[in-house]
Design an enzyme around this catalytic site. Sequence first.
Site, PDB file in Angstrom:
ATOM      1  CE  LYS A 143       0.727  -3.629  -5.142  1.00  0.00           C
ATOM      2  NZ  LYS A 143      -0.557  -4.305  -4.609  1.00  0.00           N
TER       3      LYS A 143
HETATM    4  C1  E4P Z   1      -2.041  -2.833  -1.901  1.00  0.00           C
HETATM    5  O1  E4P Z   1      -1.740  -2.793  -2.928  1.00  0.00           O
HETATM    6  C2  E4P Z   1      -2.724  -4.486  -1.628  1.00  0.00           C
HETATM    7  O2  E4P Z   1      -3.426  -4.953  -2.691  1.00  0.00           O
HETATM    8  C3  E4P Z   1      -3.835  -4.260  -0.552  1.00  0.00           C
HETATM    9  O3  E4P Z   1      -4.022  -2.851  -0.081  1.00  0.00           O
HETATM   10  C4  E4P Z   1      -3.757  -5.587   0.570  1.00  0.00           C
HETATM   11  O4  E4P Z   1      -4.810  -5.049   1.123  1.00  0.00           O
HETATM   12  P1  E4P Z   1      -5.542  -6.173   2.171  1.00  0.00           P
HETATM   13  O5  E4P Z   1      -4.567  -6.418   3.574  1.00  0.00           O
HETATM   14  O6  E4P Z   1      -7.026  -5.895   2.511  1.00  0.00           O
HETATM   15  O7  E4P Z   1      -5.377  -7.563   1.607  1.00  0.00           O
END
Ligand code: E4P
Length: 215
Positions: A83
């Site tokens: 990522k």
């Molecule tokens: C995606 O890969 C992120 O880890 C996640 O969806 C972020 O979500 P949040 O906005 O609820 O922290």
Amino acid sequence: MRIFMDTANIDDIRRGAALGVVDGVTTNPTLVAKEGVQYRDRIMEICEVVDGPISAECISMEYEPLVEEARRVASWHPNVVVKIPMSEVGLRAIKTVSAEGIRVNTTLVFSANQALLAAKAGAAFVSPFIGRLNDAGHDGMEVIREIVSVFDTFNLPTQVLSASIRNPRDVTEAALAGSHVATLPPAVLFAMVNHPLTDKGIEIFLNDAKKYSPV
Ligand code: E4P
């Protein structure tokens, strides 16, 4: 639409995997920090439970260290998807490591333009954050629709991974928008199983079943 779990909690991942409908897992530094574990150890544990793309986030902010980190993280397991947050440095790194065959999930995407750039750099996935867009007064689902439309128009192979999902309705709308993947917090995944009319229906059927002898 593929379903990923958005968590680093191994018990929730085991429970979700047991349902047979979980295709992958996404993590981020916040989710891992909550667990009080070593990042690599937890990613390896997750890889043992779910046989699918497992996103592990890079935190380097300079090009060379980011590329090195991405290569290192990708070497942990064949299912690891690296990522990388959206930025100029991030795009350069995505281009470099994608060309080497490393799958990248471009994270913290908030617009169709960012998604287009990530796709052109070779990202395997882009993660638009629906909930955070909505929290900021935007229409997160509209951004998903725009990205899906742009990728379809130009036959781009990058997959749209709807992230920052907050409730089961977001999942339905992401599917209707043509998102390739949605990554769900465990509570959203487990809530999707239930419906009050299902519970009521089971209760009625069980009561009526008492009126005859089971075979
Ligand atoms: C995606 O890969 C992120 O880890 C996640 O969806 C972020 O979500 P949040 O906005 O609820 O922290």
